[in-house]
Design a protein around this motif. Structure first.
Motif, mmCIF file in Angstrom:
data_model
loop_
_atom_site.group_PDB
_atom_site.id
_atom_site.type_symbol
_atom_site.label_atom_id
_atom_site.label_comp_id
_atom_site.label_asym_id
_atom_site.label_seq_id
_atom_site.Cartn_x
_atom_site.Cartn_y
_atom_site.Cartn_z
ATOM 1 N N HIS A 22 -18.106 2.280 8.688
ATOM 2 C CA HIS A 22 -18.611 0.946 8.351
ATOM 3 C C HIS A 22 -19.682 1.027 7.260
ATOM 4 C CE1 HIS A 22 -19.732 -3.208 8.807
ATOM 5 N NE2 HIS A 22 -20.996 -2.855 8.999
ATOM 6 N N PHE A 23 -20.491 2.059 7.293
ATOM 7 C CA PHE A 23 -21.537 2.298 6.293
ATOM 8 C C PHE A 23 -20.939 2.277 4.879
ATOM 9 C CE2 PHE A 23 -23.782 5.487 3.682
ATOM 10 C CZ PHE A 23 -25.098 5.028 3.750
ATOM 11 N N ILE A 24 -19.814 2.949 4.700
ATOM 12 C CA ILE A 24 -19.151 2.985 3.383
ATOM 13 C C ILE A 24 -18.505 1.635 3.077
ATOM 14 C CG2 ILE A 24 -17.514 4.193 1.912
ATOM 15 C CD1 ILE A 24 -19.864 5.890 2.868
ATOM 16 N N ASP A 25 -17.921 1.001 4.078
ATOM 17 C CA ASP A 25 -17.318 -0.324 3.884
ATOM 18 C C ASP A 25 -18.332 -1.312 3.312
ATOM 19 O OD1 ASP A 25 -14.800 0.326 4.675
ATOM 20 O OD2 ASP A 25 -14.824 -0.812 6.549
ATOM 21 N N VAL A 26 -19.525 -1.318 3.887
ATOM 22 C CA VAL A 26 -20.548 -2.260 3.433
ATOM 23 C C VAL A 26 -20.915 -2.004 1.980
ATOM 24 C CG1 VAL A 26 -22.960 -2.992 3.725
ATOM 25 C CG2 VAL A 26 -21.485 -2.734 5.713
ATOM 26 N N PHE A 27 -20.981 -0.745 1.580
ATOM 27 C CA PHE A 27 -21.332 -0.455 0.200
ATOM 28 C C PHE A 27 -20.256 -0.926 -0.782
ATOM 29 C CE2 PHE A 27 -24.775 2.168 1.763
ATOM 30 C CZ PHE A 27 -25.745 1.956 0.793
ATOM 31 N N VAL A 28 -18.995 -0.779 -0.440
ATOM 32 C CA VAL A 28 -17.957 -1.281 -1.353
ATOM 33 C C VAL A 28 -17.932 -2.808 -1.338
ATOM 34 C CG1 VAL A 28 -16.557 0.818 -1.180
ATOM 35 C CG2 VAL A 28 -16.056 -1.119 0.335
ATOM 36 N N GLU A 29 -18.290 -3.403 -0.201
ATOM 37 C CA GLU A 29 -18.357 -4.867 -0.125
ATOM 38 C C GLU A 29 -19.556 -5.411 -0.900
ATOM 39 O OE1 GLU A 29 -16.147 -4.845 4.237
ATOM 40 O OE2 GLU A 29 -18.229 -5.505 4.084
ATOM 41 N N ILE A 30 -20.622 -4.621 -0.982
ATOM 42 C CA ILE A 30 -21.764 -4.995 -1.821
ATOM 43 C C ILE A 30 -21.367 -4.935 -3.292
ATOM 44 C CG2 ILE A 30 -24.057 -4.258 -2.618
ATOM 45 C CD1 ILE A 30 -24.639 -3.405 0.280
ATOM 46 N N ILE A 31 -20.618 -3.914 -3.662
ATOM 47 C CA ILE A 31 -20.116 -3.798 -5.036
ATOM 48 C C ILE A 31 -19.228 -4.990 -5.378
ATOM 49 C CG2 ILE A 31 -18.529 -2.469 -6.500
ATOM 50 C CD1 ILE A 31 -19.673 0.070 -5.198
ATOM 51 N N LYS A 32 -18.442 -5.434 -4.403
ATOM 52 C CA LYS A 32 -17.540 -6.566 -4.622
ATOM 53 C C LYS A 32 -18.308 -7.833 -4.974
ATOM 54 C CE LYS A 32 -13.400 -8.396 -4.637
ATOM 55 N NZ LYS A 32 -12.393 -8.000 -5.643
ATOM 56 N N LEU A 33 -19.566 -7.925 -4.531
ATOM 57 C CA LEU A 33 -20.376 -9.109 -4.814
ATOM 58 C C LEU A 33 -20.563 -9.355 -6.316
ATOM 59 C CD1 LEU A 33 -23.371 -9.264 -2.281
ATOM 60 C CD2 LEU A 33 -21.635 -11.009 -2.694
ATOM 61 N N PHE A 34 -20.447 -8.330 -7.124
ATOM 62 C CA PHE A 34 -20.647 -8.494 -8.564
ATOM 63 C C PHE A 34 -19.640 -9.465 -9.166
ATOM 64 C CE2 PHE A 34 -22.968 -4.488 -8.063
ATOM 65 C CZ PHE A 34 -24.090 -4.737 -8.840
#
Length: 302
Positions: A72-84
């Motif tokens: 989940h830790f990695i999922d959140v980081f890619v989802e944060i990147i998606k915010l761009f």
């Protein structure tokens, strides 16, 4: 040098952000295996944290939570990147906002408020809330050392009517907004550990005693008579979340010092206990435990 690093890295981040979620989650799976099985990123920290928080759980259960937490830790980081680059429409589909009547009532009273949450599930997407209410939204954050990345993060959050304010500047921003009678909502994540020399209060978290805790949210609420609201995020399935809100108090000055902080900590505990695998156990939350008692002992000896 900062600009050069930004030029080299940001195009890669942007390209990642335009990928569909199924591809991003596939990339996340690859990084999970690398970080957990090959690099072993903070595995010892995660295992120790979970063991301290849930001493009743077996080693097998702790390992299961740790593995899911890393994923989940990695999922959140890619989802944060998606915010761009994510559209508001797509974000609304994936992040459902629940009972905003709390904020509608506060709007009618013209009551500026504190919003408190934890590093749980996907806390970053809470920015969408500001598209649904009439508050001026502010989020307290720690500045990124690279000023170009920092500027880009501020621009990205600004797409969702949120202004990022550094911890150093939040007091002056609130003072200015209060003087101008500006209806505002200030977001804080207070579940991680402050520096020992900045701790005014030591409490317990998951039964671990004598931990330094952040108290700035309570201080600001009392000083300015802000209502205090807790946001509780739930992971529905991978890449999908829902958030609901709980009023902690609309009368902060009626509480004894640090009672609001303790109520907040208990709410975080309740949230994490429901599904501990979605909490950020990589942070060294318990590293300063007991240091207040150690300082007292050293003072007595001196």
């Amino acid at each position: 040098m900062q600009f050069l690093i930004f030029l080299l890295v940001y195009p890669f981040i942007w390209l990642l952000s335009i990928l569909p979620f199924r591809v991003l989650h596939f990339i996340s799976d690859i990084f999970y295996y690398l970080l957990y099985y090959v690099i072993g990123y903070r595995k010892k920290v995660v295992f120790n944290n979970i063991k301290l928080a849930f001493p009743e759980k077996s080693d097998k259960e702790i390992k299961r939570i740790a593995k899911k937490s890393h994923r989940h830790f990695i999922d959140v980081f890619v989802e944060i990147i998606k915010l761009f680059t994510i559209s508001e429409k797509q974000l609304r589909k994936r992040y459902k906002i629940g009972n905003i009547d709390i904020f509608k009532n506060l709007e009618k009273q013209h009551r500026s408020s504190i919003l408190m949450g934890a590093h749980y599930a996907n806390w970053e997407w809470i920015f969408l809330l500001n598209k649904n209410i009439n508050f001026n939204g502010y989020a307290v954050y720690k500045k990124i050392k690279n000023k170009y990345f920092d500027k880009k993060i501020i621009e990205t959050r600004g797409r969702f009517n949120t202004t990022l304010v550094s911890t150093k500047d939040i007091f002056s921003v609130i003072a200015k907004n209060t003087k101008e009678n500006k209806l505002s909502l200030y977001g804080f994540l207070g579940d991680q550990s402050p520096k020992v020399h900045k701790a005014y209060y030591w409490s317990h978290f998951f039964g671990v005693e004598n931990l330094p805790v952040h108290t700035g949210s309570e201080l600001l609420a009392k000083r300015n008579d802000f209502a205090v609201v807790f946001f509780k995020t739930k992971r529905v399935k991978r890449g999908y979340y829902e958030v609901n809100f709980e009023m902690i108090t609309d009368n902060p000055r009626s509480f004894k010092d640090y009672d609001i902080t303790d109520i907040y900590l208990r709410k975080v505990e309740e949230q994490v206990k429901e599904a501990p695998e979605f909490y950020f156990w990589t942070h060294k939350r318990f590293k300063h435990r007991g240091k207040n008692l150690l300082d007292k002992k050293l003072t007595k000896r001196a």
